[in-house]
Design a protein around this motif. Sequence first.
Motif, short mmCIF file in Angstrom:
data_model
loop_
_atom_site.label_atom_id
_atom_site.label_comp_id
_atom_site.label_asym_id
_atom_site.label_seq_id
_atom_site.Cartn_x
_atom_site.Cartn_y
_atom_site.Cartn_z
N LEU A 219 0.61 -0.98 0.08
CA LEU A 219 -0.34 -0.07 0.20
C LEU A 219 0.40 1.25 -0.03
O LEU A 219 0.45 2.50 -0.90
CB LEU A 219 -0.79 0.15 1.36
N GLN A 220 1.86 1.49 0.64
CA GLN A 220 2.64 2.43 0.68
C GLN A 220 3.31 2.63 -0.58
O GLN A 220 3.72 3.60 -0.69
CB GLN A 220 3.75 2.71 1.88
N LEU B 280 2.02 1.82 -3.54
CA LEU B 280 0.92 2.32 -4.47
C LEU B 280 0.32 4.15 -3.88
O LEU B 280 0.84 4.53 -5.38
CB LEU B 280 -0.28 1.90 -3.78
N THR B 281 0.46 4.19 -3.56
CA THR B 281 0.58 5.42 -2.73
C THR B 281 2.02 6.14 -3.00
O THR B 281 1.33 7.53 -3.68
CB THR B 281 0.49 5.89 -1.30
N PHE C 1 1.21 6.86 -6.28
CA PHE C 1 -0.36 7.82 -6.67
C PHE C 1 0.14 9.08 -6.92
O PHE C 1 -0.14 10.06 -7.29
CB PHE C 1 -1.31 7.56 -5.94
N PHE C 2 1.54 9.81 -5.69
CA PHE C 2 1.60 11.24 -5.83
C PHE C 2 1.98 11.42 -6.76
O PHE C 2 2.68 12.46 -7.16
CB PHE C 2 2.51 11.50 -4.42
N MET D 149 2.11 2.29 10.81
CA MET D 149 2.48 1.90 9.74
C MET D 149 1.02 2.25 8.55
O MET D 149 1.11 2.46 6.89
CB MET D 149 3.22 1.16 8.99
N VAL E 284 -0.14 4.91 5.85
CA VAL E 284 -0.68 4.95 4.65
C VAL E 284 -1.82 5.58 4.90
O VAL E 284 -2.48 6.56 3.48
CB VAL E 284 -0.66 3.62 4.25
N CYS F 48 -1.82 9.44 3.97
CA CYS F 48 -1.26 9.66 2.88
C CYS F 48 -3.19 9.93 1.31
O CYS F 48 -3.21 10.63 0.95
CB CYS F 48 -0.55 9.06 2.04
N TRP F 49 -3.86 8.30 1.71
CA TRP F 49 -5.24 7.86 1.05
C TRP F 49 -5.82 10.04 1.40
O TRP F 49 -6.47 9.87 0.64
CB TRP F 49 -5.75 6.71 1.74
#
Lengths: 270, 270, 270, 270
Positions: free
Chosen positions: A94-95, A97-98, A101-102, B220, B224, B227-228
């Motif tokens: 997930l990290q 993926l974030t 995205f940015f 963690m 995340v 951030c989302w």
Amino acid sequence: IGDFPGHALPGVFFFVIGLWWSTKSILKYVCKKHKQTCYLGSKALFQRLEFLEGIRVAKTVIYFSTGIIGLQFFAGGPHLIIHNESPWKRVLRLQHLTLYFFFGLLGVASILCSTVSSIPVSLIKLMMSNAFFVESFIFYNHTHGREMLDIFVHQLLVLVSFLTGLMAFIEFLTQKNILLELLRSSFVLLQGSWFWQIGFVLFPPGGRTAWDLLDHDNIMLLSVGFCWLYALAFIVIGNSISVIVFLLFLLTSSCSFFSFLFGIQRMRYR
Amino acid sequence: IGDFPGHALPGVFFFVIGLWWSTKSILKYVCKKHKQTCYLGSKALFQRLEFLEGIRVAKTVIYFSTGIIGLQFFAGGPHLIIHNESPWKRVLRLQHLTLYFFFGLLGVASILCSTVSSIPVSLIKLMMSNAFFVESFIFYNHTHGREMLDIFVHQLLVLVSFLTGLMAFIEFLTQKNILLELLRSSFVLLQGSWFWQIGFVLFPPGGRTAWDLLDHDNIMLLSVGFCWLYALAFIVIGNSISVIVFLLFLLTSSCSFFSFLFGIQRMRYR
Amino acid sequence: IGDFPGHALPGVFFFVIGLWWSTKSILKYVCKKHKQTCYLGSKALFQRLEFLEGIRVAKTVIYFSTGIIGLQFFAGGPHLIIHNESPWKRVLRLQHLTLYFFFGLLGVASILCSTVSSIPVSLIKLMMSNAFFVESFIFYNHTHGREMLDIFVHQLLVLVSFLTGLMAFIEFLTQKNILLELLRSSFVLLQGSWFWQIGFVLFPPGGRTAWDLLDHDNIMLLSVGFCWLYALAFIVIGNSISVIVFLLFLLTSSCSFFSFLFGIQRMRYR
Amino acid sequence: IGDFPGHALPGVFFFVIGLWWSTKSILKYVCKKHKQTCYLGSKALFQRLEFLEGIRVAKTVIYFSTGIIGLQFFAGGPHLIIHNESPWKRVLRLQHLTLYFFFGLLGVASILCSTVSSIPVSLIKLMMSNAFFVESFIFYNHTHGREMLDIFVHQLLVLVSFLTGLMAFIEFLTQKNILLELLRSSFVLLQGSWFWQIGFVLFPPGGRTAWDLLDHDNIMLLSVGFCWLYALAFIVIGNSISVIVFLLFLLTSSCSFFSFLFGIQRMRYR
């Protein structure tokens, strides 16, 4: 992710981006300085700059596709074995993926600014600083409950991405400054090479002896290595400056030669 | 306070304020850009802006009344059971009272600036940054002696309100910048949604399983999620931009149509 | 030093200085705004400003004498019992001596700037930020090995003096800004009242019960009290603004009345 | 390195550089202020400035040679006993090598800016801030696993070199400001004298009693000493200002006397 290529790949990515940004800002600066010396040269260079703009859009697509491929690789692949995947791995995915995205948002902002004229150009810088700040935030919360040296190398990564974001934010606030852009590029280069260093430290490839993750001397050694990689970034940028200036010198001298010929021809036909 | 609605209510409040500020700054920017295209439109829009000014004053009153209602709710209600109230609860109530006061000061500054002309307009920004800095200071001293995850979610709240205050302070120092305003609005939106997240984490509604407040992986995961939610704030602002631009396009096209008709009529009568 | 008057005295000192600075900057701002309305008034006010300048020099002398008196008090007095004085006390006396020196430098810079014309005026702001930064540095290293609450109240003192120094430094870098000056004054007022609070917490006068120096709730209570004292500083400045504006209104209306009389007289004699 | 001369040498080096920079910036400021008073004087002074420029280049060579000599001293000398050298010593040597490299970069930037005209002059400031930031980074990672007082004195060194870098960076961002330059010079002077202080604390020369590295009172005493050395830097700069102004007064008065004579002579011959 938790292996050597997982750190070498973003290293190469950031190194290439850093080289690209430094080259672009040097080119723009030199063109603006020598605009008046050679008419043909500046014209050819501006066409080249528009060509660069096209490449930038393509680069954005590459951003996205890298993200998607990465997703396929890390999300699609382990999808088959998701039942025995630890929640810790899922958080790591997930990290990443974030992060994608940015950086994708940075690409979208770059496309928007070059197509829609009423959007302020500084949006790119804002999104850039945003992406790097988010990166530093994520890596700051990446290492809870690990070994000392592991935390230290990631803290340096946080430091360098935070500094990159800070430089981009200062660029956003102030007017155009070639030195700030080069400084930012050098930080991006440093980040790329530091990813390699992390890979070598945490996952030594080829059966080398692993680093002692609890030794204080290793921290001091790595902090020195960090400075040397920073010096390396400076040397790389210095080299690219001299190469670009040399190439532009060739270009402008040849184009001034041709414009001289053209002038003679014009004189002859008059 | 120590329950789910106590975190959901300020969440809704900040989300609405963030939406409001982003809408207002987008409107102002678009109006200034397209001032010359349509005379009637700009006139109608300026009237609309004065109307907005009136709403702002009303909003200030709402600030105050929210504070007073909150006081009645939290101070008046437990007044009956104040003898068996713990001093810790009393401190929490004082903290909220302080927050209301500083946001009330922001409202007073906003009213003063729109009525007294010799007060510099940047007073609003100063008071805004002040309110958010005080908020971050209070939440920083809010969690002495709690669990790890509880401290972490409040630290992120401190981070986002500090960043909002910093953005407002930079706006105070520099000239008008649409992107800084939107960035600030996005931080306010993030703060609103993060309040909801805190409510879900600390007081899971509807009998859900509580979060393990001592697990590193949860930290963690929450970073995340932070951030989302930030990305969500960007998407909300992007959507509101496109909606506003679309509505203004309709408005200006219709008004240019009417001004075209008016031009024809003028021609006919001449 | 380690008693109630030792904290109340600098509290009064900073409160008076804060009031003085806020009054001066409000006066200057109002005079500049209303310069064109009343010729006589502005002239009288400028004479008043020069008079203020004279007071400033006197204030500088008071700075010094306070320092020297303080030295006499703390250094000369215990000189008789220096043999059984602990080294810890000697360090504290040296720290206060250093503080006096840097605030004395601020006074010297103020005198130099008003007499020698080729010295840039921003030297005063630089020395001011310098004095407050040194103060925050000294108080940061003031509390090694003390109780938790003792450290906390001094940390807040460090925070407020650091913020004052930061404001003065921003004033040094940017151009004149009335709001920044008032903000700085409010921080100085806050510092003055916080000194009193420290005195009440650490050395409760009149046989009151001492605070529990190890209780977390006291920290939260004091942080709220810190915010209320900050709000108090705002209220004080707001009050002084309204008083000054009222007095100036009286002054300008009376002087416009006299200038009206003067005009009639001139007419009569023509 | 781990002895008294190893700290006294860089102390002398930084003190001389600080004196040099302060003298240069004072000279430039005074010359610009009094340019119109004496034609001959300004001409002579500009020649003097070009002469200074030549010295600067020489200084750069000295930078390098110092680095190389240091390398010979610390790397060449122990080369014979490298087999029984601890890895900790090797890391320290690498750290010093890195420092020399970045200060060498500052020298290279200085030469480049004075020879190639199309390079922006602010490159020097950027490289200066860079060198001091790298120095503070290295000293921050210099003291892992040492005694408390040892860490404290190096933390103050980190503080002062970080502040120097910050000042240089602010100079890089803003326009020329004599006070910022003097502030930077005073920080460099402070750094030089603090190196001496570190030498005295950690390696007391001449058989003095060593400091207790675990005593809290020593920390408070050293923080006061730090402030006094800062005050000393201010006094040194104030003295050099008065000396320079006095010398320039002599110079300008003598040159105005000669120009007066020259004017008389011109009158006589006309």
